[in-house]
Scaffold this motif. Structure first.
Motif, PDB file in Angstrom:
ATOM      1  N   MET A 167      25.649 -14.891 -19.779  1.00 34.70           N
ATOM      2  CA  MET A 167      25.757 -13.612 -19.069  1.00 34.70           C
ATOM      3  C   MET A 167      26.165 -13.902 -17.629  1.00 34.70           C
ATOM      4  N   ASP A 168      27.472 -13.944 -17.363  1.00 37.60           N
ATOM      5  CA  ASP A 168      27.931 -14.345 -16.033  1.00 37.60           C
ATOM      6  C   ASP A 168      28.673 -13.199 -15.351  1.00 37.60           C
ATOM      7  N   GLY A 169      28.592 -13.201 -14.015  1.00 39.20           N
ATOM      8  CA  GLY A 169      29.350 -12.215 -13.233  1.00 39.20           C
ATOM      9  C   GLY A 169      28.494 -11.183 -12.517  1.00 39.20           C
ATOM     10  N   ASN A 170      27.189 -11.338 -12.560  1.00 37.12           N
ATOM     11  CA  ASN A 170      26.295 -10.379 -11.890  1.00 37.12           C
ATOM     12  C   ASN A 170      26.535 -10.330 -10.383  1.00 37.12           C
ATOM     13  N   GLY A 171      26.700 -11.516  -9.792  1.00 42.77           N
ATOM     14  CA  GLY A 171      26.877 -11.593  -8.336  1.00 42.77           C
ATOM     15  C   GLY A 171      28.159 -10.895  -7.906  1.00 42.77           C
ATOM     16  N   ARG A 172      29.252 -11.152  -8.616  1.00 41.86           N
ATOM     17  CA  ARG A 172      30.534 -10.535  -8.273  1.00 41.86           C
ATOM     18  C   ARG A 172      30.505  -9.023  -8.485  1.00 41.86           C
TER      19      ARG A 172
ATOM     20  N   HIS B  24      21.885  -8.690 -10.700  1.00 44.88           N
ATOM     21  CA  HIS B  24      21.006  -9.270 -11.723  1.00 44.88           C
ATOM     22  C   HIS B  24      20.176  -8.177 -12.398  1.00 44.88           C
TER      23      HIS B  24
ATOM     24  N   ASN C 275      20.608 -23.584 -11.724  1.00 36.39           N
ATOM     25  CA  ASN C 275      20.480 -22.378 -10.896  1.00 36.39           C
ATOM     26  C   ASN C 275      19.421 -22.501  -9.791  1.00 36.39           C
TER      27      ASN C 275
ATOM     28  N   ARG D 191      20.530 -22.500  -6.076  1.00 38.23           N
ATOM     29  CA  ARG D 191      21.040 -21.303  -5.385  1.00 38.23           C
ATOM     30  C   ARG D 191      20.167 -21.003  -4.164  1.00 38.23           C
TER      31      ARG D 191
ATOM     32  N   LEU E 290      15.439 -13.687  -8.648  1.00 36.88           N
ATOM     33  CA  LEU E 290      15.654 -13.884 -10.089  1.00 36.88           C
ATOM     34  C   LEU E 290      14.331 -14.132 -10.818  1.00 36.88           C
TER      35      LEU E 290
ATOM     36  N   GLU F  19      17.707 -15.763  -3.490  1.00 39.64           N
ATOM     37  CA  GLU F  19      18.264 -15.358  -4.791  1.00 39.64           C
ATOM     38  C   GLU F  19      17.390 -15.896  -5.929  1.00 39.64           C
TER      39      GLU F  19
ATOM     40  N   ARG G 271      23.200  -9.665  -4.358  1.00 35.39           N
ATOM     41  CA  ARG G 271      23.372 -10.246  -5.695  1.00 35.39           C
ATOM     42  C   ARG G 271      22.256  -9.819  -6.652  1.00 35.39           C
TER      43      ARG G 271
ATOM     44  N   ALA H 123      19.703 -17.100 -19.402  1.00 37.52           N
ATOM     45  CA  ALA H 123      19.201 -16.287 -18.294  1.00 37.52           C
ATOM     46  C   ALA H 123      19.063 -17.078 -16.998  1.00 37.52           C
TER      47      ALA H 123
HETATM   48  C1  IPE Z   1      24.975 -14.882 -13.863  1.00 39.59           C
HETATM   49  O1  IPE Z   1      25.587 -14.220 -12.812  1.00 39.59           O
HETATM   50  C2  IPE Z   1      23.488 -14.764 -13.801  1.00 39.59           C
HETATM   51  C3  IPE Z   1      22.793 -16.002 -13.467  1.00 39.59           C
HETATM   52  C4  IPE Z   1      23.336 -17.168 -13.321  1.00 39.59           C
HETATM   53  C5  IPE Z   1      21.351 -15.904 -13.318  1.00 39.59           C
HETATM   54  P1  IPE Z   1      25.984 -14.976 -11.480  1.00 39.59           P
HETATM   55  O2  IPE Z   1      24.859 -14.831 -10.502  1.00 39.59           O
HETATM   56  O3  IPE Z   1      26.389 -16.356 -11.753  1.00 39.59           O
HETATM   57  O4  IPE Z   1      27.201 -14.106 -10.988  1.00 39.59           O
HETATM   58  P2  IPE Z   1      28.562 -14.636 -10.372  1.00 39.59           P
HETATM   59  O5  IPE Z   1      29.125 -15.643 -11.328  1.00 39.59           O
HETATM   60  O6  IPE Z   1      28.232 -15.255  -9.045  1.00 39.59           O
HETATM   61  O7  IPE Z   1      29.394 -13.416 -10.240  1.00 39.59           O
END
Ligand code: IPE
Ligand code: IPE
Ligand code: MG
Length: 237
Positions: free
Chosen positions: A14-19, A32, A63, A66, A74, A70, A28, A58
């Motif tokens: 599940m990627d791309g939440n931050g963007r 999430h 991670n 980070r 999370l 963040e 960010r 998840a």
């Molecule tokens: C995925 O989304 C979720 C986790 C890794 C917990 P990201 O946080 O990696 O979102 P992007 O890739 O920076 O957009």
């Protein structure tokens, strides 16, 4: 018309939440949070479509590096989610298991995980695995240590170690290998997910950011999978 082959087990990164959050000028963690709602819907959709097993990534062992706020956000969200989904899982007959290096998580996590796994142990619908503090390399090392200890304690002999024995000591014991892997968010890499288990999994990448991922997108991935010719793994006729 050809019938659609439904994968028995889908693994999702599940990627791309931050963007997704950045596009909305939001922190960010907002992404999430939206992502966790998407996950609740996708669990139901996956089962509706006839899939038996769903494993989602998840939080990875990487991670932790980070920014502190963040990671904290999370962790809080994950705790909230583990608590929140107890009722939903029972109502939807979902059996939940947590995979990953769970022992390294704090006591609050331990009791939330215990509670959720126990409460859903007898559910007979979707088998749902949530990968938390999970890394494929870490899982292989932990598995190797388990087997080495059994050898040292004379429970097994080195000569019987084979792929089946190894697989039966993984976090994913009793779970068939994923047929289809979906990564949202546009990146095309495995990022240390299910390295052993996905030796022959079909890979599918989509640019859709996880919070935007809908049942239709899941359907597209399954349709794409359905057209592929599989030689190994779980060949679905
Ligand atoms: C995925 O989304 C979720 C986790 C890794 C917990 P990201 O946080 O990696 O979102 P992007 O890739 O920076 O957009
Ligand atoms: C993979 O996403 C981990 C999860 C979805 C939990 P990342 O966003 O952390 O992966 P990289 O850093 O882009 O490889
Ligand atoms: Mg990412």
């Amino acid at each position: 018309m050809d019938t659609i082959k439904i994968p028995k087990h889908i693994a999702i990164m599940m990627d791309g939440n931050g963007r997704w959050a950045k596009k909305r000028f939001m922190p960010r963690t907002f992404g999430h949070r939206q992502g966790s709602k998407t996950l609740e819907n996708i669990c139901k959709d996956t089962y509706d479509l006839g899939v038996e097993y769903l494993t989602v990534y998840a939080f990875s062992t990487e991670n932790w590096s980070r920014p502190k706020d963040e990671v904290e956000g999370l962790m809080n969200l994950l705790k909230e989610y583990l608590n929140k989904i107890v009722k939903m899982s029972i109502n939807n007959n979902m059996q939940v298991k947590i995979i990953g290096n769970v022992k390294k998580l704090d006591n609050e996590f331990q009791s939330l995980i215990n509670n959720l796994e126990k409460a859903t142990a007898n559910c007979t619908g979707l088998k749902f695995q949530l990968a938390l503090n999970y890394g494929g390399k870490d899982e292989i090392i932990r598995t190797t240590k388990k087997i080495a200890l059994e050898c040292l304690n004379n429970k097994i002999d080195v000569s019987i170690i084979n792929e089946d024995l190894f697989a039966s000591h993984l976090d994913t014991t009793d779970i068939p290998e994923p047929d289809l892997f979906i990564r949202t968010g546009g990146e095309k890499r495995l990022s240390n997910f299910l390295l052993w288990e996905m030796a022959y999994t079909e890979l599918y990448f989509t640019d859709v950011l996880w919070p935007d991922f809908k049942k239709d997108d899941l359907g597209k991935a399954i349709y794409d999978f359905s057209k592929r010719d599989r030689r190994y793994g779980n060949v679905i006729e």
